[in-house]
Write a protein that holds these residues in place. Structure first.
Motif, PDB file in Angstrom:
ATOM      1  N   PHE A   3      -2.054   6.675   7.444  1.00  0.00           N
ATOM      2  CA  PHE A   3      -2.148   5.619   6.445  1.00  0.00           C
ATOM      3  C   PHE A   3      -3.516   5.659   5.760  1.00  0.00           C
ATOM      4  N   SER A   4      -4.573   5.826   6.541  1.00  0.00           N
ATOM      5  CA  SER A   4      -5.930   5.898   5.980  1.00  0.00           C
ATOM      6  C   SER A   4      -6.097   7.136   5.113  1.00  0.00           C
ATOM      7  N   LEU A   5      -5.532   8.257   5.542  1.00  0.00           N
ATOM      8  CA  LEU A   5      -5.622   9.486   4.733  1.00  0.00           C
ATOM      9  C   LEU A   5      -4.954   9.304   3.375  1.00  0.00           C
ATOM     10  N   MET A   6      -3.775   8.667   3.362  1.00  0.00           N
ATOM     11  CA  MET A   6      -3.082   8.434   2.088  1.00  0.00           C
ATOM     12  C   MET A   6      -3.878   7.478   1.206  1.00  0.00           C
ATOM     13  N   ALA A   7      -4.473   6.464   1.810  1.00  0.00           N
ATOM     14  CA  ALA A   7      -5.266   5.507   1.034  1.00  0.00           C
ATOM     15  C   ALA A   7      -6.508   6.180   0.446  1.00  0.00           C
ATOM     16  N   ILE A   8      -7.167   7.025   1.231  1.00  0.00           N
ATOM     17  CA  ILE A   8      -8.351   7.729   0.729  1.00  0.00           C
ATOM     18  C   ILE A   8      -7.965   8.683  -0.393  1.00  0.00           C
ATOM     19  N   ALA A   9      -6.873   9.430  -0.198  1.00  0.00           N
ATOM     20  CA  ALA A   9      -6.424  10.364  -1.237  1.00  0.00           C
ATOM     21  C   ALA A   9      -6.090   9.620  -2.527  1.00  0.00           C
ATOM     22  N   SER A  10      -5.456   8.467  -2.414  1.00  0.00           N
ATOM     23  CA  SER A  10      -5.112   7.719  -3.625  1.00  0.00           C
ATOM     24  C   SER A  10      -6.360   7.155  -4.300  1.00  0.00           C
ATOM     25  N   LEU A  28      -6.008   5.422 -16.718  1.00  0.00           N
ATOM     26  CA  LEU A  28      -5.367   4.152 -16.368  1.00  0.00           C
ATOM     27  C   LEU A  28      -4.274   4.338 -15.320  1.00  0.00           C
ATOM     28  N   MET A  29      -3.458   5.387 -15.472  1.00  0.00           N
ATOM     29  CA  MET A  29      -2.413   5.653 -14.480  1.00  0.00           C
ATOM     30  C   MET A  29      -3.036   5.979 -13.120  1.00  0.00           C
ATOM     31  N   ALA A  30      -4.096   6.776 -13.119  1.00  0.00           N
ATOM     32  CA  ALA A  30      -4.764   7.113 -11.857  1.00  0.00           C
ATOM     33  C   ALA A  30      -5.378   5.865 -11.225  1.00  0.00           C
ATOM     34  N   GLY A  31      -5.903   4.967 -12.056  1.00  0.00           N
ATOM     35  CA  GLY A  31      -6.463   3.725 -11.539  1.00  0.00           C
ATOM     36  C   GLY A  31      -5.413   2.845 -10.892  1.00  0.00           C
ATOM     37  N   VAL A  32      -4.221   2.794 -11.487  1.00  0.00           N
ATOM     38  CA  VAL A  32      -3.135   1.989 -10.920  1.00  0.00           C
ATOM     39  C   VAL A  32      -2.680   2.580  -9.587  1.00  0.00           C
ATOM     40  N   ILE A  33      -2.527   3.906  -9.539  1.00  0.00           N
ATOM     41  CA  ILE A  33      -2.147   4.555  -8.280  1.00  0.00           C
ATOM     42  C   ILE A  33      -3.264   4.398  -7.256  1.00  0.00           C
ATOM     43  N   GLY A  34      -4.505   4.410  -7.722  1.00  0.00           N
ATOM     44  CA  GLY A  34      -5.655   4.286  -6.837  1.00  0.00           C
ATOM     45  C   GLY A  34      -5.822   2.913  -6.220  1.00  0.00           C
TER      46      GLY A  34
END
Length: 135
Positions: A3-10, A28-34
């Motif tokens: 879960f932490s790895l996915m959150a860091i990658a995003s 903007l799209m990357a910010g929303v996914i981030g």
């Protein structure tokens, strides 16, 4: 840890996109996914709490130390980002007559004001590697 790895990658998507493109739609799209990256705090807090309990550190002391660390980061980090922005602004005005040759000067001018985002990517990669090795 997954879960932490996915959150860091995003959370890395936004600064990487900002460095690589100037198109606001992609940023903007990357910010929303981030936004999912904010969830990495949950995994970090859980890991810190479980490690502290294994070491026998009282929860009150842990919370006090954590609050002190956050306060120091809130003071120090804006100064670091400000210095990076000013250095990047200075680099973005470089011409090819500068020291270091045409290639390095061009690279410095191109990176320019994106230095704070490079720091974000560097710190994110370090967090990813640390989390990956502790899986």
């Amino acid at each position: 840890q997954t879960f932490s790895l996915m959150a860091i990658a995003s959370s890395l998507l936004f600064p990487i996109t900002t460095i690589l493109t100037t198109n606001y739609r992609y940023v903007l799209m990357a910010g929303v996914i981030g936004l999912y990256g904010g969830a990495q705090k949950v995994g970090t807090t859980t890991a810190m709490t479980s490690l502290a309990s294994e070491l026998g550190v009282p929860q009150g002391q842990l919370q006090g130390e954590k609050a002190s660390m956050v306060a120091l980061l809130k003071i120090g980090c804006p100064m670091i980002y400000g210095m990076l922005y000013l250095k990047g602004k200075e680099w973005s005005t470089l011409t090819t007559s500068g020291v270091g040759g045409v290639g390095l000067t061009t690279l410095m001018a191109k990176i320019g004001k994106k230095l704070p985002f490079l720091l974000n990517v560097l710190l994110g990669v370090i967090a990813f590697v640390v989390t990956w090795t502790n899986v």
